[in-house]
Every structure is written in C-alpha cells, then in structure tokens.
Write a protein that holds these residues in place. Structure first.
Motif, PDB file in Angstrom:
ATOM      1  N   GLY A  51       0.801  -1.215   0.000  1.00  0.00           N
ATOM      2  CA  GLY A  51       0.000   0.000   0.000  1.00  0.00           C
ATOM      3  C   GLY A  51       0.832   1.263   0.000  1.00  0.00           C
ATOM      4  N   TRP A  52       2.141   1.131  -0.187  1.00  0.00           N
ATOM      5  CA  TRP A  52       3.026   2.295  -0.204  1.00  0.00           C
ATOM      6  C   TRP A  52       4.355   1.938  -0.858  1.00  0.00           C
ATOM      7  CZ3 TRP A  52       7.760   1.911   2.288  1.00  0.00           C
ATOM      8  CH2 TRP A  52       7.886   0.857   3.218  1.00  0.00           C
ATOM      9  N   MET A  53       5.117   2.976  -1.204  1.00  0.00           N
ATOM     10  CA  MET A  53       6.470   2.804  -1.723  1.00  0.00           C
ATOM     11  C   MET A  53       7.264   4.064  -1.400  1.00  0.00           C
ATOM     12  SD  MET A  53       6.117   3.604  -5.811  1.00  0.00           S
ATOM     13  CE  MET A  53       7.907   3.699  -5.986  1.00  0.00           C
ATOM     14  N   MET A  54       8.576   3.976  -1.530  1.00  0.00           N
ATOM     15  CA  MET A  54       9.427   5.138  -1.345  1.00  0.00           C
ATOM     16  C   MET A  54       9.853   5.668  -2.713  1.00  0.00           C
ATOM     17  SD  MET A  54       9.399   5.532   1.871  1.00  0.00           S
ATOM     18  CE  MET A  54      10.584   6.891   1.990  1.00  0.00           C
ATOM     19  N   PHE A  55       9.742   6.997  -2.880  1.00  0.00           N
ATOM     20  CA  PHE A  55      10.120   7.641  -4.134  1.00  0.00           C
ATOM     21  C   PHE A  55      10.797   8.953  -3.804  1.00  0.00           C
ATOM     22  CE2 PHE A  55       9.111  10.515  -7.727  1.00  0.00           C
ATOM     23  CZ  PHE A  55       9.628   9.773  -8.779  1.00  0.00           C
ATOM     24  N   ARG A  56      12.051   9.081  -4.146  1.00  0.00           N
ATOM     25  CA  ARG A  56      12.859  10.264  -3.808  1.00  0.00           C
ATOM     26  C   ARG A  56      12.738  10.623  -2.333  1.00  0.00           C
ATOM     27  NH1 ARG A  56      15.351  13.435  -7.810  1.00  0.00           N
ATOM     28  NH2 ARG A  56      15.267  15.274  -6.477  1.00  0.00           N
ATOM     29  N   GLY A  65      -4.967  -0.996  -8.475  1.00  0.00           N
ATOM     30  CA  GLY A  65      -5.550  -0.441  -9.687  1.00  0.00           C
ATOM     31  C   GLY A  65      -4.937   0.863 -10.129  1.00  0.00           C
ATOM     32  N   VAL A  66      -3.866   1.301  -9.453  1.00  0.00           N
ATOM     33  CA  VAL A  66      -3.182   2.535  -9.820  1.00  0.00           C
ATOM     34  C   VAL A  66      -1.764   2.190 -10.284  1.00  0.00           C
ATOM     35  CG1 VAL A  66      -2.392   4.802  -9.024  1.00  0.00           C
ATOM     36  CG2 VAL A  66      -4.539   3.860  -8.170  1.00  0.00           C
ATOM     37  N   PHE A  67      -1.294   2.861 -11.320  1.00  0.00           N
ATOM     38  CA  PHE A  67       0.048   2.652 -11.852  1.00  0.00           C
ATOM     39  C   PHE A  67       1.089   2.876 -10.757  1.00  0.00           C
ATOM     40  CE2 PHE A  67       3.883   4.351 -13.929  1.00  0.00           C
ATOM     41  CZ  PHE A  67       4.148   3.337 -14.850  1.00  0.00           C
ATOM     42  N   VAL A  68       2.026   1.946 -10.645  1.00  0.00           N
ATOM     43  CA  VAL A  68       3.088   2.041  -9.636  1.00  0.00           C
ATOM     44  C   VAL A  68       4.234   2.885 -10.189  1.00  0.00           C
ATOM     45  CG1 VAL A  68       4.755   0.754  -8.268  1.00  0.00           C
ATOM     46  CG2 VAL A  68       2.475  -0.211  -8.680  1.00  0.00           C
ATOM     47  N   PRO A  69       4.593   3.988  -9.536  1.00  0.00           N
ATOM     48  CA  PRO A  69       5.704   4.809 -10.040  1.00  0.00           C
ATOM     49  C   PRO A  69       6.991   3.995 -10.137  1.00  0.00           C
ATOM     50  CG  PRO A  69       4.522   5.962  -8.310  1.00  0.00           C
ATOM     51  CD  PRO A  69       4.004   4.557  -8.323  1.00  0.00           C
ATOM     52  N   ARG A  70       7.726   4.211 -11.217  1.00  0.00           N
ATOM     53  CA  ARG A  70       9.028   3.560 -11.384  1.00  0.00           C
ATOM     54  C   ARG A  70      10.114   4.489 -10.839  1.00  0.00           C
ATOM     55  NH1 ARG A  70       4.827   0.473 -12.794  1.00  0.00           N
ATOM     56  NH2 ARG A  70       5.065  -0.678 -14.756  1.00  0.00           N
ATOM     57  N   GLN A  71      11.164   3.872 -10.305  1.00  0.00           N
ATOM     58  CA  GLN A  71      12.240   4.684  -9.741  1.00  0.00           C
ATOM     59  C   GLN A  71      12.937   5.522 -10.811  1.00  0.00           C
ATOM     60  OE1 GLN A  71      12.676   5.239  -6.592  1.00  0.00           O
ATOM     61  NE2 GLN A  71      11.152   3.717  -5.967  1.00  0.00           N
ATOM     62  N   ALA A  99       2.965  11.044  -7.453  1.00  0.00           N
ATOM     63  CA  ALA A  99       4.330  11.026  -6.918  1.00  0.00           C
ATOM     64  C   ALA A  99       5.212  12.108  -7.526  1.00  0.00           C
ATOM     65  CB  ALA A  99       4.958   9.645  -7.151  1.00  0.00           C
ATOM     66  N   ILE A 100       5.075  12.361  -8.826  1.00  0.00           N
ATOM     67  CA  ILE A 100       5.929  13.350  -9.483  1.00  0.00           C
ATOM     68  C   ILE A 100       5.636  14.738  -8.928  1.00  0.00           C
ATOM     69  CG2 ILE A 100       6.523  14.419 -11.683  1.00  0.00           C
ATOM     70  CD1 ILE A 100       5.712  11.743 -13.016  1.00  0.00           C
ATOM     71  N   GLY A 101       4.370  15.095  -8.912  1.00  0.00           N
ATOM     72  CA  GLY A 101       4.001  16.406  -8.382  1.00  0.00           C
ATOM     73  C   GLY A 101       4.385  16.577  -6.929  1.00  0.00           C
ATOM     74  N   LEU A 102       4.200  15.524  -6.139  1.00  0.00           N
ATOM     75  CA  LEU A 102       4.557  15.599  -4.724  1.00  0.00           C
ATOM     76  C   LEU A 102       6.051  15.831  -4.550  1.00  0.00           C
ATOM     77  CD1 LEU A 102       3.837  15.338  -1.731  1.00  0.00           C
ATOM     78  CD2 LEU A 102       4.112  12.856  -1.953  1.00  0.00           C
ATOM     79  N   ALA A 103       6.868  15.131  -5.334  1.00  0.00           N
ATOM     80  CA  ALA A 103       8.314  15.299  -5.225  1.00  0.00           C
ATOM     81  C   ALA A 103       8.728  16.720  -5.582  1.00  0.00           C
ATOM     82  CB  ALA A 103       9.024  14.293  -6.118  1.00  0.00           C
TER      83      ALA A 103
END
Length: 252
Positions: A51-56, A65-71, A99-103
């Motif tokens: 239910g979560w991942m680390m990105f930057r 059902g949502v696309f998983v951001p790639r590193q 994720a992109i906008g949040l970063a």
C-alpha cells in the motif's frame, strides 16, 4: 523469516530478503503476514501489497488499480526541478499516485500544483498523497478538467503517460502486465499516441517560455520530440544510462 524468504524466492522475487523484511514489518500479526505474502506470491506488485512505496525519499501511498511509479521517473523529477522556479504553476498530467508532483512540490515549496488523471481511482489516491502540499486534483482526459484560468498561465507540465507500444505489452513483467490498468501502459502502435495528444494541446496551456517534460522510451524519444517540435516547441532530449530514463523537454 527464512520460510517467508523461501516462498518469495520460489515465486521468482529477485530481492526476496528485502521484500520479506518489508512484508514482515508491515504485518500486524502472522495472519496478516500470510495474507500479504499470498498476494505477493500470486504476482501482485509489492508496492500494491504494502500500500506504499518510497520515491525520492517520500512515502507514496499506492492503491490497487493505480500505476506504480518507477524509480527511473526520478530523472523526470530532476529535469523538471531544473526548469521550475519558486511560485511556479505546475501541472502533473496523467498523475497516477501524484508522486511526481509531490516530489516537485516537496523540494520547491510554494508552487501551485495541479494533478490530473482520467481514472477516478488514481485521482483519489493522488488526492491523499498531495494533501500535505496543497495540490489540487482533477479527474478527466488530459487538460480537459483543469480550471480555465490556467490556460496560457502554466509554467511547467510534467507527463508520465503510457509509452509502451501495444504489441510489447505482452512482453512486460507479469506484475505490470497483469496487475496494472492497461490504459496506464499502452501507448498505441508506436508508443507515442498519448504524447501526440499532449503535444497538440499543451501550447494552449503553457505561458511563453514554459516547459513540458515527457518521460518516454529510448526508442520512442525521437517520435516524442517530433510531436513537440511539430507543435512549435523548442525541443531537447535528456537521458540517463544509469537510470535507464529518457525525458523529452519542450519549451514554448
């Protein structure tokens, strides 16, 4: 622990030890661990199971059902940060989890952030992720749901739209091919159908001197660049062999 690692390794998980640590750390008890482990062994992406991942360095919520951001998409963020000024209006198009906008908003506080996706499931996920930075989310096709006041006033548009050619979907890893929505993967016959649509509209939304940055494939980069050039934008291509990432940048 060893049994969990063995089951993950038998299922083909390359980083079985690391995944076992994450699953065990997230599970409240043995019953929940068994449920999480069963889902992962069945092929669900680890990020969806957790239910979560680390990105930057940011913890991103990831819904089923949502696309998983790639590193590798961190390279898109890096390129966007290089052309984004404090106080800029930024649009995260085809935002998925946001994720992109949040970063970008985390590293440049004070920007006006808008995130759009055609899928309401993704928009709900992005809304939660962007709540901490005050990002606005919109559901609809590309630029259609954005407020009219943004037309001609956007400084930066970041895009991680699908760019896998239709015929190559079958060759993708099963956890993506079988568990992520088809519309987040399929870029049409040559992979750049959505990029062409973005190129055809983005000029009406960018302010003079504004930028659009599109993640694309190495093979597709020439076609993505041609689409932006045909729309009257000055176009460059940035790539990172280390991250296996390519970004086409257009400037109004």
């Amino acid at each position: 622990m060893s049994r969990t690692v063995s089951r993950l390794r038998d299922a083909g998980c390359v980083f079985a030890e690391e995944e076992a640590d994450l699953l065990i750390g997230d599970a409240a008890d043995d019953a929940e661990l068994e449920d999480l482990l069963g889902r992962r062994v069945a092929g669900e992406p680890l990020e969806v199971v957790l239910g979560w991942m680390m990105f930057r360095g940011l913890r991103i919520e990831v819904d089923s059902g949502v696309f998983v951001p790639r590193q590798r998409t961190a390279f898109l963020v890096r390129q966007a940060l290089a052309v984004t000024r404090p106080g800029a209006v930024v649009v995260d198009l085809c935002c998925g989890t946001g994720a992109i906008g949040l970063a970008i908003a985390t590293e440049l506080p004070g920007i006006e952030l808008h995130a759009c996706d055609i899928d309401p499931v993704a928009v709900r996920c992005a809304s939660r992720n962007l709540s901490t930075v005050g990002g606005a989310t919109w559901c609809g096709d590309l630029f259609d749901p954005l407020p009219g006041r943004l037309r001609g006033n956007v400084d930066v548009v970041v895009v991680n739209a699908p760019y896998v050619p239709t015929a190559e979907i079958a060759m993708m890893p099963p956890e993506a091919r079988d568990h992520e929505p088809r519309h987040t993967l399929d870029g049409g016959g040559d992979g750049v159908d959505v990029h062409r649509r973005v190129a055809g509209s983005v000029g009406r939304w960018l302010r003079p001197g504004g930028h659009v940055l599109i993640e694309t494939g190495d093979v597709q980069s020439r076609l993505t660049a041609e689409a932006l050039s045909a729309a009257g934008l000055a176009t460059t291509i940035a790539s990172s062999e280390q991250m296996w990432a390519t970004v086409v940048i257009g400037q109004a």
